[in-house]
Scaffold this motif. Structure first.
Motif, short mmCIF file in Angstrom:
data_model
loop_
_atom_site.label_atom_id
_atom_site.label_comp_id
_atom_site.label_asym_id
_atom_site.label_seq_id
_atom_site.Cartn_x
_atom_site.Cartn_y
_atom_site.Cartn_z
N UNK A 336 -43.97 -19.89 -90.91
CA UNK A 336 -45.03 -20.31 -91.84
C UNK A 336 -45.70 -21.59 -91.36
N UNK A 337 -44.92 -22.55 -90.84
CA UNK A 337 -45.49 -23.78 -90.33
C UNK A 337 -46.36 -23.52 -89.10
N UNK A 338 -45.91 -22.62 -88.23
CA UNK A 338 -46.70 -22.30 -87.04
C UNK A 338 -48.06 -21.72 -87.41
N UNK A 339 -48.08 -20.84 -88.40
CA UNK A 339 -49.34 -20.26 -88.83
C UNK A 339 -50.28 -21.30 -89.41
N UNK A 340 -49.70 -22.36 -90.01
CA UNK A 340 -50.50 -23.41 -90.63
C UNK A 340 -51.00 -24.43 -89.62
N UNK A 341 -50.14 -24.84 -88.69
CA UNK A 341 -50.45 -25.96 -87.79
C UNK A 341 -50.98 -25.54 -86.43
N UNK A 342 -50.70 -24.33 -85.98
CA UNK A 342 -51.04 -23.92 -84.62
C UNK A 342 -52.02 -22.75 -84.65
N UNK A 343 -52.98 -22.81 -83.77
CA UNK A 343 -53.96 -21.72 -83.68
C UNK A 343 -53.32 -20.49 -83.03
N UNK A 344 -53.77 -19.30 -83.39
CA UNK A 344 -53.21 -18.08 -82.78
C UNK A 344 -53.30 -18.08 -81.26
N UNK A 345 -54.40 -18.61 -80.71
CA UNK A 345 -54.53 -18.64 -79.26
C UNK A 345 -53.47 -19.53 -78.62
N UNK A 346 -53.13 -20.64 -79.29
CA UNK A 346 -52.09 -21.54 -78.76
C UNK A 346 -50.73 -20.85 -78.79
N UNK A 347 -50.46 -20.12 -79.85
CA UNK A 347 -49.18 -19.41 -79.94
C UNK A 347 -49.09 -18.32 -78.88
N UNK A 348 -50.20 -17.62 -78.66
CA UNK A 348 -50.19 -16.58 -77.63
C UNK A 348 -50.01 -17.18 -76.24
N UNK A 349 -50.63 -18.33 -76.00
CA UNK A 349 -50.47 -18.99 -74.71
C UNK A 349 -49.02 -19.44 -74.52
N UNK A 350 -48.40 -19.97 -75.58
CA UNK A 350 -47.00 -20.39 -75.49
C UNK A 350 -46.10 -19.20 -75.20
N UNK A 351 -46.39 -18.08 -75.85
CA UNK A 351 -45.59 -16.87 -75.62
C UNK A 351 -45.76 -16.39 -74.17
N UNK A 352 -46.98 -16.47 -73.66
CA UNK A 352 -47.22 -16.05 -72.28
C UNK A 352 -46.51 -16.97 -71.29
N UNK A 353 -46.52 -18.29 -71.56
CA UNK A 353 -45.80 -19.23 -70.68
C UNK A 353 -44.31 -18.92 -70.66
N UNK A 354 -43.75 -18.61 -71.84
CA UNK A 354 -42.33 -18.30 -71.92
C UNK A 354 -41.99 -17.04 -71.13
N UNK A 355 -42.82 -16.01 -71.24
CA UNK A 355 -42.57 -14.77 -70.51
C UNK A 355 -42.72 -14.99 -69.01
N UNK A 356 -43.71 -15.76 -68.61
CA UNK A 356 -43.90 -16.04 -67.19
C UNK A 356 -42.71 -16.80 -66.63
N UNK A 357 -42.20 -17.78 -67.36
CA UNK A 357 -41.01 -18.52 -66.91
C UNK A 357 -39.81 -17.58 -66.79
N UNK A 358 -39.67 -16.67 -67.75
CA UNK A 358 -38.56 -15.73 -67.72
C UNK A 358 -38.65 -14.81 -66.50
#
Length: 688
Positions: A336-358
């Motif tokens: 809920x906090x992520x949806x309020x404080x972070x833009x969807x594009x930022x969350x998608x970029x963070x998810x992509x960085x995590x997958x790339x590191x993996x």
């Protein structure tokens, strides 16, 4: 399954095993639960033997300490169950129920029982009940989403005990003993706060401390966060925190109000990392995951994670490598906090960085096993030091510890649907790393699930080449585990996909595998026909070695059908093809089969001559086992021809080659010998 640990004979599997701390309160609940274990059930009262294990239910809201109570009960009574304790969590961090198939498979693995890859849920549940039938085990099922999950895993023996943790009743399971968990008693709640604040701040203002307990409704999770906040502010009074929480009003639960306060007081970078942890697969975090999500250094991420543990926002896990867990009660609040404080594009970029590191870590994990390859060694040295493993053992340990999170990452990446390119790369590297460290057979259950995900992406993105590869891999495992009819359907679908992709490798492999499946099912005419189609493809591409092998498979089908003339003709062509290609060992095996068919056809003298020739080629190929098998065949043939003395000499030669463990006669060919099984060709596509 992502949430499981097992305790059998003192051993633990890597997974969600929180660091154990001293348990507080719940004296009445523990007494009632222990009494319920001994209390007679409804079947016993009616004079019947209890057909299943006793089920104790601990029900309560997330954050009420329900899991801690279950763990304490298990600790107190575990000594009564000599076959150990099994643990499984039945819900993902976001509340999605874990499939029963995955849970049953992990429990079977923990019991050292086979869990065939791709087996159906009912089959695995039955296998689990069979495995527990002669054991006395305590089974802890945490965070159950419904009665169906628990019922499917119940042992059919009253000697076992099941402790289930859920948010409400498990309607449909007979004779469940429920225990509803609320807040802690005031004394225990104050003691929990004292652990964080020390005794002075509690004793100097006991009314404020009791007021804080009241605001938190004595919920352990809320009190833990409140205690962590006070611990990092030694000059703050308990009354200050209680006043702040009162000022915030009654909006939300006590846990959500304390959580918002703690989050808002964090430094901005730490607060951002905390919110992004809601993206961590299976709620499992290591420093690399946090580093990739936030785009910071690994050492900085490790420091922040440890600080969040101090605040009660994370739990450190009992693991050989640094690993943390987001408490289940906080996961929806983080989202809920992520949806309020972070833009969807930022969350998608963070998810992509995590997958790339993996992906990069998995590549490094596999590359460390190929240090004898100069090119692989050079690539490995070119990677950042933070991504390199010091040894193959360290890489294998990391892969073992992170396996639940890695599999969850693949599932989440595919479910996302927007990161399919990264998902495909992740699954490819995960397959290769698992095969390199665990081997295909050990990793087969996980690989089966990954290939199913590959198929999902291929169908969604209309990628016929990858669809064919995934179908072939899945069908191979189906055939290997006895599900030949299912394998045949998938092989036919792979053939269609291969033709659509204009992929000659997939098309030829699928044709041959369709023939192998028909051979396994006893349809020898269709088997020979499909082998013939595959042979035509190989000949058209001038693939002489594969063509020679296919001649042998056609000969095998004719042998099973009793058409010895056709079988002899094809075995001769196969032997000739292997000879021209220079494959001495294959030529020896083909001649061996030719001799066998000659014997079936009633030509013992010809069989004897061919067998002698095969022995010579096997000697040149240095294939000792084949030489021994041929010596045994010679012995059998000579006995039939009335020469027992020579037969004994050949049998003695075979025994000297391989010792005294050889069978008395050469084994008869079965559908799985000499390439007749559809799983013989284990090639994997480049995408996988």
């Amino acid at each position: 399954m992502t949430d499981q640990a097992v305790d059998t004979g003192g051993a633990r599997l890597p997974g969600r095993t929180p660091v154990v701390s001293h348990f507080l309160g719940r004296t009445r609940e523990l007494k009632e639960l222990r009494a319920d274990i001994e209390r007679a059930g409804l079947d016993t009262l009616s004079g019947k033997k209890a057909p299943r294990a006793r089920v104790l239910l601990i029900a309560g809201r997330p954050g009420s300490g329900r899991t801690a109570l279950a763990e304490e009960l298990v600790r107190q009574v575990a000594h009564r169950y000599e076959d150990g304790v099994l643990r499984a969590r039945l819900s993902e961090p976001d509340g999605t129920p874990v499939p029963v198939e995955r849970t049953a498979r992990e429990l079977l693995t923990a019991l050292d029982r086979p869990a065939p890859p791709g087996a159906a849920e009912d089959d695995l549940s039955e296998a689990l009940r069979t495995a527990l039938a002669d054991r006395r085990v305590l089974l802890l099922l945490d965070d159950a989403a419904g009665a169906e999950q628990v019922d499917a895993l119940l042992p059919d023996t009253p000697e076992c005990l099941v402790v289930a943790v859920a948010g409400g009743p498990l309607t449909g399971i007979a004779d469940v003993r429920p225990c509803t968990v609320g807040g802690l008693d005031t004394k225990s709640a104050l003691e929990l706060l004292t652990r964080y604040t020390g005794s002075v701040r509690i004793t100097v203002d006991p009314r404020a401390a009791e007021g804080l307990v009241e605001v938190c409704r004595a919920q352990p999770a809320a009190l833990t966060l409140a205690g962590g906040w006070l611990a990092t502010r030694p000059k703050a009074a308990v009354a200050d925190l209680a006043k702040q929480l009162h000022t915030d009003g009654d909006e939300g639960t006590p846990l959500s109000r304390v959580f918002r306060l703690v989050h808002d007081c964090l430094p901005a970078p730490a607060a951002r990392i905390l919110r992004l942890l809601s993206l961590a697969p299976a709620g499992l975090i290591d420093p690399h995951t946090a580093s990739a999500l936030a785009g910071c250094s690994v050492s900085g991420a490790r420091t922040t994670l440890d600080d969040l543990v101090t605040l009660g926002l994370l739990r450190a896990l009992d693991s050989p490598l640094p690993q943390y867990e987001v408490p289940g009660c906080l996961h929806p609040l983080l989202e809920a906090l992520s949806e309020t404080h972070d833009r969807p594009a930022e969350l998608q970029l963070a998810r992509a960085r995590m997958l790339e590191r993996t992906v990069r870590l998995l590549h490094s994990c596999r590359a460390i096993t190929e240090t004898d390859n100069p090119e692989a060694r050079e690539k490995l040295q070119g990677m950042p030091s933070a991504l390199r493993f010091p040894s193959p053992r360290a890489a294998a340990d990391w892969l073992t510890v992170r396996r639940p999170a890695l599999l969850a990452a693949a599932r989440l990446a595919v479910a996302d649907g927007e990161l399919d390119t990264l998902a495909r790369r992740l699954m490819s590297q995960l397959v290769r790393a698992m095969v390199a460290h665990f081997g295909t057979q050990v990793a087969a259950p996980d690989l089966y699930g990954i290939h199913q995900l590959v198929l999902d992406v291929a169908e969604r993105r209309d990628l016929p080449r990858e669809k064919a590869a995934a179908l072939l891999n899945l069908a191979d495992v189906d055939a290997q585990t006895g599900r030949t009819a299912e394998a045949l359907v998938r092989y036919r679908a792979a053939l269609d996909a291969g033709r659509e992709a204009n992929d000659p490798y997939a098309t030829g492999r699928a044709m041959e595998s369709v023939g192998g499946a028909h051979l396994e099912l006893g349809d020898y005419d269709r088997a020979a026909d499909w082998f013939g189609r595959a042979l035509a493809e190989r000949l058209a591409r001038d693939e002489r070695a594969d063509a020679a092998r296919l001649y042998g498979r056609i000969a095998t089908a004719h042998t099973y059908a009793g058409r010895y003339g056709e079988a002899l003709r094809h075995w001769r062509v196969a032997a000739s093809g292997h000879r021209k290609h220079g494959d001495v060992a294959a030529q020896a095996r083909a001649l061996s089969e030719l001799a066998r068919v000659q014997e079936y056809a009633g030509r013992p003298e010809e069989s004897l001559r061919t067998c002698w020739e095969a022995v010579e080629w096997a000697r040149r190929a240095e294939d000792v086992r084949l030489q021994a098998a041929l010596q045994l065949r010679l012995a059998d043939t000579l006995e039939r021809l009335g020469d027992p003395v020579a037969a004994r000499l050949h049998r003695g030669a075979a025994e000297r080659m391989l010792g005294n463990e050889l069978p008395e006669s050469a084994p008869e060919p079965g559908p799985t010998e000499h390439g007749a099984n559809a799983c013989e060709i284990r090639s994997t596509s480049a995408e996988d």
